[in-house]
Design a protein around this motif. Sequence first.
Motif, PDB file in Angstrom:
ATOM      1  N   ARG A 202       0.837  -1.216   0.000  1.00  0.00           N
ATOM      2  CA  ARG A 202       0.000   0.000   0.000  1.00  0.00           C
ATOM      3  C   ARG A 202       0.861   1.251   0.000  1.00  0.00           C
ATOM      4  O   ARG A 202       0.601   2.205  -0.728  1.00  0.00           O
ATOM      5  CB  ARG A 202      -0.924  -0.012   1.212  1.00  0.00           C
ATOM      6  CG  ARG A 202      -2.076  -0.997   1.119  1.00  0.00           C
ATOM      7  CD  ARG A 202      -2.868  -1.011   2.405  1.00  0.00           C
ATOM      8  NE  ARG A 202      -4.005  -1.915   2.334  1.00  0.00           N
ATOM      9  CZ  ARG A 202      -4.615  -2.442   3.383  1.00  0.00           C
ATOM     10  NH1 ARG A 202      -4.178  -2.149   4.603  1.00  0.00           N
ATOM     11  NH2 ARG A 202      -5.642  -3.254   3.237  1.00  0.00           N
TER      12      ARG A 202
ATOM     13  N   GLY B 156       2.675   1.708  -3.376  1.00  0.00           N
ATOM     14  CA  GLY B 156       1.735   2.002  -4.447  1.00  0.00           C
ATOM     15  C   GLY B 156       1.048   3.349  -4.332  1.00  0.00           C
ATOM     16  O   GLY B 156       0.396   3.799  -5.283  1.00  0.00           O
ATOM     17  N   LEU B 157       1.187   3.996  -3.186  1.00  0.00           N
ATOM     18  CA  LEU B 157       0.511   5.284  -2.996  1.00  0.00           C
ATOM     19  C   LEU B 157       0.998   6.308  -4.007  1.00  0.00           C
ATOM     20  O   LEU B 157       0.202   7.052  -4.592  1.00  0.00           O
ATOM     21  CB  LEU B 157       0.759   5.780  -1.566  1.00  0.00           C
ATOM     22  CG  LEU B 157      -0.019   7.022  -1.135  1.00  0.00           C
ATOM     23  CD1 LEU B 157      -1.521   6.760  -1.188  1.00  0.00           C
ATOM     24  CD2 LEU B 157       0.390   7.441   0.276  1.00  0.00           C
ATOM     25  N   HIS B 158       2.303   6.360  -4.232  1.00  0.00           N
ATOM     26  CA  HIS B 158       2.871   7.288  -5.215  1.00  0.00           C
ATOM     27  C   HIS B 158       3.725   6.577  -6.264  1.00  0.00           C
ATOM     28  O   HIS B 158       3.959   7.112  -7.337  1.00  0.00           O
ATOM     29  CB  HIS B 158       3.723   8.350  -4.515  1.00  0.00           C
ATOM     30  CG  HIS B 158       2.989   9.167  -3.509  1.00  0.00           C
ATOM     31  ND1 HIS B 158       2.027  10.083  -3.863  1.00  0.00           N
ATOM     32  CD2 HIS B 158       3.057   9.188  -2.151  1.00  0.00           C
ATOM     33  CE1 HIS B 158       1.541  10.647  -2.771  1.00  0.00           C
ATOM     34  NE2 HIS B 158       2.151  10.131  -1.725  1.00  0.00           N
TER      35      HIS B 158
ATOM     36  N   ASP C   6       5.025   2.254  -7.300  1.00  0.00           N
ATOM     37  CA  ASP C   6       4.519   1.026  -7.925  1.00  0.00           C
ATOM     38  C   ASP C   6       4.614  -0.127  -6.931  1.00  0.00           C
ATOM     39  O   ASP C   6       5.614  -0.253  -6.215  1.00  0.00           O
ATOM     40  CB  ASP C   6       5.363   0.711  -9.172  1.00  0.00           C
ATOM     41  CG  ASP C   6       4.767  -0.399 -10.027  1.00  0.00           C
ATOM     42  OD1 ASP C   6       3.586  -0.755  -9.812  1.00  0.00           O
ATOM     43  OD2 ASP C   6       5.478  -0.893 -10.919  1.00  0.00           O
ATOM     44  N   SER C   7       3.589  -0.957  -6.874  1.00  0.00           N
ATOM     45  CA  SER C   7       3.638  -2.141  -6.016  1.00  0.00           C
ATOM     46  C   SER C   7       2.988  -3.303  -6.740  1.00  0.00           C
ATOM     47  O   SER C   7       2.004  -3.142  -7.463  1.00  0.00           O
ATOM     48  CB  SER C   7       2.942  -1.883  -4.682  1.00  0.00           C
ATOM     49  OG  SER C   7       1.575  -1.573  -4.843  1.00  0.00           O
TER      50      SER C   7
ATOM     51  N   LYS D 237      -3.405  -9.055  -2.865  1.00  0.00           N
ATOM     52  CA  LYS D 237      -3.548  -8.519  -4.226  1.00  0.00           C
ATOM     53  C   LYS D 237      -4.249  -7.168  -4.216  1.00  0.00           C
ATOM     54  O   LYS D 237      -3.889  -6.258  -4.973  1.00  0.00           O
ATOM     55  CB  LYS D 237      -4.310  -9.510  -5.096  1.00  0.00           C
ATOM     56  CG  LYS D 237      -3.550 -10.800  -5.392  1.00  0.00           C
ATOM     57  CD  LYS D 237      -4.400 -11.759  -6.215  1.00  0.00           C
ATOM     58  CE  LYS D 237      -3.641 -13.041  -6.533  1.00  0.00           C
ATOM     59  NZ  LYS D 237      -4.454 -14.009  -7.295  1.00  0.00           N
TER      60      LYS D 237
ATOM     61  N   ALA E 185      -1.998  -4.104  -3.560  1.00  0.00           N
ATOM     62  CA  ALA E 185      -1.006  -3.723  -4.568  1.00  0.00           C
ATOM     63  C   ALA E 185      -1.647  -2.972  -5.728  1.00  0.00           C
ATOM     64  O   ALA E 185      -2.844  -3.098  -5.977  1.00  0.00           O
ATOM     65  CB  ALA E 185      -0.284  -4.967  -5.088  1.00  0.00           C
ATOM     66  N   ARG E 186      -0.836  -2.246  -6.458  1.00  0.00           N
ATOM     67  CA  ARG E 186      -1.335  -1.541  -7.637  1.00  0.00           C
ATOM     68  C   ARG E 186      -1.601  -2.486  -8.789  1.00  0.00           C
ATOM     69  O   ARG E 186      -2.447  -2.237  -9.637  1.00  0.00           O
ATOM     70  CB  ARG E 186      -0.350  -0.458  -8.073  1.00  0.00           C
ATOM     71  CG  ARG E 186      -0.212   0.686  -7.082  1.00  0.00           C
ATOM     72  CD  ARG E 186       0.434   1.904  -7.709  1.00  0.00           C
ATOM     73  NE  ARG E 186      -0.437   2.547  -8.675  1.00  0.00           N
ATOM     74  CZ  ARG E 186      -0.188   3.725  -9.238  1.00  0.00           C
ATOM     75  NH1 ARG E 186       0.905   4.382  -8.925  1.00  0.00           N
ATOM     76  NH2 ARG E 186      -1.017   4.240 -10.111  1.00  0.00           N
ATOM     77  N   ARG E 187      -0.837  -3.589  -8.821  1.00  0.00           N
ATOM     78  CA  ARG E 187      -1.048  -4.560  -9.897  1.00  0.00           C
ATOM     79  C   ARG E 187      -0.614  -5.942  -9.433  1.00  0.00           C
ATOM     80  O   ARG E 187       0.040  -6.098  -8.398  1.00  0.00           O
ATOM     81  CB  ARG E 187      -0.288  -4.158 -11.162  1.00  0.00           C
ATOM     82  CG  ARG E 187       1.208  -3.940 -10.990  1.00  0.00           C
ATOM     83  CD  ARG E 187       1.801  -3.219 -12.184  1.00  0.00           C
ATOM     84  NE  ARG E 187       3.212  -2.903 -12.038  1.00  0.00           N
ATOM     85  CZ  ARG E 187       4.204  -3.607 -12.548  1.00  0.00           C
ATOM     86  NH1 ARG E 187       3.942  -4.704 -13.252  1.00  0.00           N
ATOM     87  NH2 ARG E 187       5.459  -3.245 -12.393  1.00  0.00           N
TER      88      ARG E 187
ATOM     89  N   ARG F 186       8.609  -2.649 -15.317  1.00  0.00           N
ATOM     90  CA  ARG F 186       8.922  -1.377 -14.669  1.00  0.00           C
ATOM     91  C   ARG F 186      10.238  -0.769 -15.158  1.00  0.00           C
ATOM     92  O   ARG F 186      10.347   0.428 -15.385  1.00  0.00           O
ATOM     93  CB  ARG F 186       8.987  -1.575 -13.139  1.00  0.00           C
ATOM     94  CG  ARG F 186       9.424  -0.366 -12.350  1.00  0.00           C
ATOM     95  CD  ARG F 186       8.349   0.688 -12.244  1.00  0.00           C
ATOM     96  NE  ARG F 186       8.813   1.859 -11.516  1.00  0.00           N
ATOM     97  CZ  ARG F 186       8.023   2.818 -11.087  1.00  0.00           C
ATOM     98  NH1 ARG F 186       6.728   2.733 -11.267  1.00  0.00           N
ATOM     99  NH2 ARG F 186       8.511   3.856 -10.452  1.00  0.00           N
TER     100      ARG F 186
END
Length: 278
Positions: free
Chosen positions: A232, A235-237, A239-240, A251, A254-256, A273
């Motif tokens: 979290r 992924g806030l700003h 990538d996760s 899952k 996460a962002r993806r 990435r």
Amino acid sequence: MVKHLIALDLDGTVLNHGAVGQDHLQVGINAELAEAVRNLHLQGHEVVLATGRSADATLPVVEKLKIRPTWVVTANGAVTLKRDPLAHRAYRREYVESFDATEVLTKLRPQIGTARFAVETAEGTFLYTEPIPAGTLPAKQTRVTFEELLGVQASRVVVVAPDRRLEDFVRAADTVGYSNVSYSVGNTTWLDIAPVGISKESALEVVATKEKINRANIFAAGDGQNDIEMLRWAGLHGDSVAMGQANDDVKAAARRVTGSISENGLLDALRERFGELI
């Protein structure tokens, strides 16, 4: 080059566990993945292994990857190592978070009294009431009575029982009021309790601040409940990525989602990435 912080969980993300026998596991790292991680490290990115393992069980992985990261996060964020060529295995314990284990142990024991109880001390020794077979614990171990665990300054409390359901442990842990991590290892239910407010996220936030890394340039990957806060946060700003075999709640954090560990999902996520040249 824009410097990134690349936070990688180990078990189930970098390390693939293949069954060899009833009591032994073979732990492997995909050769292409290892090369990609080394290349990112050599390019100057801050690669940080962030794991629930002890320092003793983490540094051999660092060595196997053939990298020399500045920081290594262990014990789910309670112990952060910093590279020091003069220290044992070239790392010293830079930040150690601990708490008095008395309250959590005395609250848990009446609810799951058949369990095996243990603490990892702030100094890195593992004290246990009954043997806990695992390759992720400190090398220095001492068997003690339950009463001898009380009053110890612990970086984490470990509770293990082969005869209890995970739901029983989660319910018991909720009554304690500490941040906690619950997961199942084979047929054994395992509960890991960290000091209040301590997680992989909290340790990585310190690292990101020390290294002056823009939050948009943070990448994290993991597969367990102990990775949720980290995913979290990253992924806030930035990538996760959650591994394909992760539970739905992981899952969702996460962002993806990438492929599973058996599908070499982390390598795919790193290439997406950072490009094919890693």
